[in-house]
Design a protein around this motif. Structure first.
Motif, PDB file in Angstrom:
ATOM      1  N   GLY A 149       0.809  -1.213   0.000  1.00  0.00           N
ATOM      2  CA  GLY A 149       0.000   0.000   0.000  1.00  0.00           C
ATOM      3  C   GLY A 149       0.843   1.265   0.000  1.00  0.00           C
ATOM      4  O   GLY A 149       2.080   1.228   0.042  1.00  0.00           O
ATOM      5  N   LYS A 150       0.152   2.383  -0.034  1.00  0.00           N
ATOM      6  CA  LYS A 150       0.829   3.685  -0.039  1.00  0.00           C
ATOM      7  C   LYS A 150       1.688   3.862   1.208  1.00  0.00           C
ATOM      8  O   LYS A 150       2.797   4.408   1.136  1.00  0.00           O
ATOM      9  CB  LYS A 150      -0.215   4.811  -0.147  1.00  0.00           C
ATOM     10  N   ALA A 151       1.204   3.384   2.343  1.00  0.00           N
ATOM     11  CA  ALA A 151       1.975   3.505   3.587  1.00  0.00           C
ATOM     12  C   ALA A 151       3.293   2.736   3.504  1.00  0.00           C
ATOM     13  O   ALA A 151       4.339   3.227   3.946  1.00  0.00           O
ATOM     14  CB  ALA A 151       1.148   3.008   4.775  1.00  0.00           C
ATOM     15  N   ASP A 152       3.255   1.533   2.939  1.00  0.00           N
ATOM     16  CA  ASP A 152       4.487   0.748   2.764  1.00  0.00           C
ATOM     17  C   ASP A 152       5.468   1.482   1.860  1.00  0.00           C
ATOM     18  O   ASP A 152       6.679   1.496   2.102  1.00  0.00           O
ATOM     19  CB  ASP A 152       4.170  -0.627   2.151  1.00  0.00           C
ATOM     20  N   LEU A 153       4.940   2.076   0.831  1.00  0.00           N
ATOM     21  CA  LEU A 153       5.769   2.812  -0.121  1.00  0.00           C
ATOM     22  C   LEU A 153       6.400   4.034   0.541  1.00  0.00           C
ATOM     23  O   LEU A 153       7.584   4.328   0.331  1.00  0.00           O
ATOM     24  CB  LEU A 153       4.916   3.211  -1.320  1.00  0.00           C
ATOM     25  N   TYR A 154       5.629   4.722   1.363  1.00  0.00           N
ATOM     26  CA  TYR A 154       6.173   5.893   2.057  1.00  0.00           C
ATOM     27  C   TYR A 154       7.314   5.488   2.990  1.00  0.00           C
ATOM     28  O   TYR A 154       8.359   6.149   3.031  1.00  0.00           O
ATOM     29  CB  TYR A 154       5.069   6.597   2.846  1.00  0.00           C
ATOM     30  N   ARG A 155       7.120   4.406   3.725  1.00  0.00           N
ATOM     31  CA  ARG A 155       8.191   3.933   4.612  1.00  0.00           C
ATOM     32  C   ARG A 155       9.457   3.607   3.819  1.00  0.00           C
ATOM     33  O   ARG A 155      10.574   3.897   4.254  1.00  0.00           O
ATOM     34  CB  ARG A 155       7.726   2.708   5.400  1.00  0.00           C
ATOM     35  N   GLU A 156       9.293   3.005   2.645  1.00  0.00           N
ATOM     36  CA  GLU A 156      10.450   2.664   1.812  1.00  0.00           C
ATOM     37  C   GLU A 156      11.141   3.918   1.294  1.00  0.00           C
ATOM     38  O   GLU A 156      12.374   4.008   1.294  1.00  0.00           O
ATOM     39  CB  GLU A 156      10.005   1.775   0.643  1.00  0.00           C
ATOM     40  N   VAL A 157      10.363   4.887   0.852  1.00  0.00           N
ATOM     41  CA  VAL A 157      10.939   6.146   0.365  1.00  0.00           C
ATOM     42  C   VAL A 157      11.718   6.842   1.483  1.00  0.00           C
ATOM     43  O   VAL A 157      12.857   7.302   1.273  1.00  0.00           O
ATOM     44  CB  VAL A 157       9.825   7.069  -0.187  1.00  0.00           C
ATOM     45  N   MET A 158      11.149   6.919   2.675  1.00  0.00           N
ATOM     46  CA  MET A 158      11.831   7.584   3.782  1.00  0.00           C
ATOM     47  C   MET A 158      13.069   6.798   4.229  1.00  0.00           C
ATOM     48  O   MET A 158      14.086   7.390   4.597  1.00  0.00           O
ATOM     49  CB  MET A 158      10.870   7.797   4.951  1.00  0.00           C
ATOM     50  N   ARG A 159      13.005   5.474   4.187  1.00  0.00           N
ATOM     51  CA  ARG A 159      14.176   4.661   4.541  1.00  0.00           C
ATOM     52  C   ARG A 159      15.320   4.932   3.566  1.00  0.00           C
ATOM     53  O   ARG A 159      16.455   5.138   3.977  1.00  0.00           O
ATOM     54  CB  ARG A 159      13.809   3.171   4.521  1.00  0.00           C
ATOM     55  N   ARG A 160      15.015   4.966   2.291  1.00  0.00           N
ATOM     56  CA  ARG A 160      16.055   5.226   1.287  1.00  0.00           C
ATOM     57  C   ARG A 160      16.620   6.634   1.423  1.00  0.00           C
ATOM     58  O   ARG A 160      17.827   6.840   1.271  1.00  0.00           O
ATOM     59  CB  ARG A 160      15.502   5.004  -0.117  1.00  0.00           C
TER      60      ARG A 160
END
Length: 199
Positions: free
Chosen positions: A53-64
């Motif tokens: 979901g969008k939340a998973d994607l946001y976490r990945e973007v912020m981690r990177r």
């Protein structure tokens, strides 16, 4: 010879790149999964399949974003540690230069954090404590170890001042003003750290 990415990996990277640009520009709250899918040239089901979901994607973007910033700051700190014993003012100014160069090269990083400062993605509590706080403390501790007169409180305030100022400038993207801002940032850092000779 490296192998080209698999189609699944290539799709995932396209999705993450599209989400990074959209989250930086419009914030988490202003971006939909459909918008991300459109920017990546994929359908919503494909996005969900590759990243969740969008939340998973946001976490990945912020981690990177954090990992990129951590690597840049770590390299700049290593240079600072080598240079500070001989010339602490030059070392501090060079550290500011390196951080500015990182933000100019990867403007999505300051944009993502500035969005958070404006209460975007407020439901993701703890990212600052997980990412920002340890990085800030590592720089603060390096500064106070190298500069005997510098208190931790003053060092931390100086760091926040550099962050706020640099992120704001990089968000403006006025490239013609980079040399002028760089000179200002160097002077600001030296003043905030008490290295400008002023009482």
């Amino acid at each position: 010879m490296t192998q080209p990415p698999s189609p699944a990996d290539a799709s995932r990277e396209r999705i993450v790149a599209a989400a990074t640009a959209l989250f930086a520009e419009h914030g988490y709250d202003g971006t939909t999964t459909r918008t991300i899918a459109g920017a990546a040239g994929l359908n919503v089901a494909t996005v969900a399949y590759h990243v969740g979901g969008k939340a998973d994607l946001y976490r990945e973007v912020m981690r990177r974003a954090h990992e990129a910033e951590q690597a840049a700051v770590g390299a700049a700190l290593a240079e600072f540690a080598r240079e500070a014993p001989a010339d602490p003012a030059a070392a501090a100014a060079a550290f500011a230069d390196r951080y500015l160069d990182f933000c100019l090269a990867q403007p999505h990083v300051p944009a993502l954090w500035m969005r958070r400062w404006l209460s975007d993605a407020a439901e993701f509590a703890g990212l600052e404590e997980q990412y920002t706080r340890p990085l800030l403390e590592s720089v603060r501790d390096a500064l106070t170890a190298a500069l005997a007169e510098l208190t931790p409180d003053r060092a931390e305030l100086a760091l926040w001042t550099v962050l706020w100022t640099t992120h704001g400038f990089c968000r403006s993207m006025i490239r013609a003003q980079v040399p002028r801002f760089r000179a200002h940032l160097r002077a600001l850092v030296l003043r905030e750290l008490g290295l400008d000779g002023a009482p």
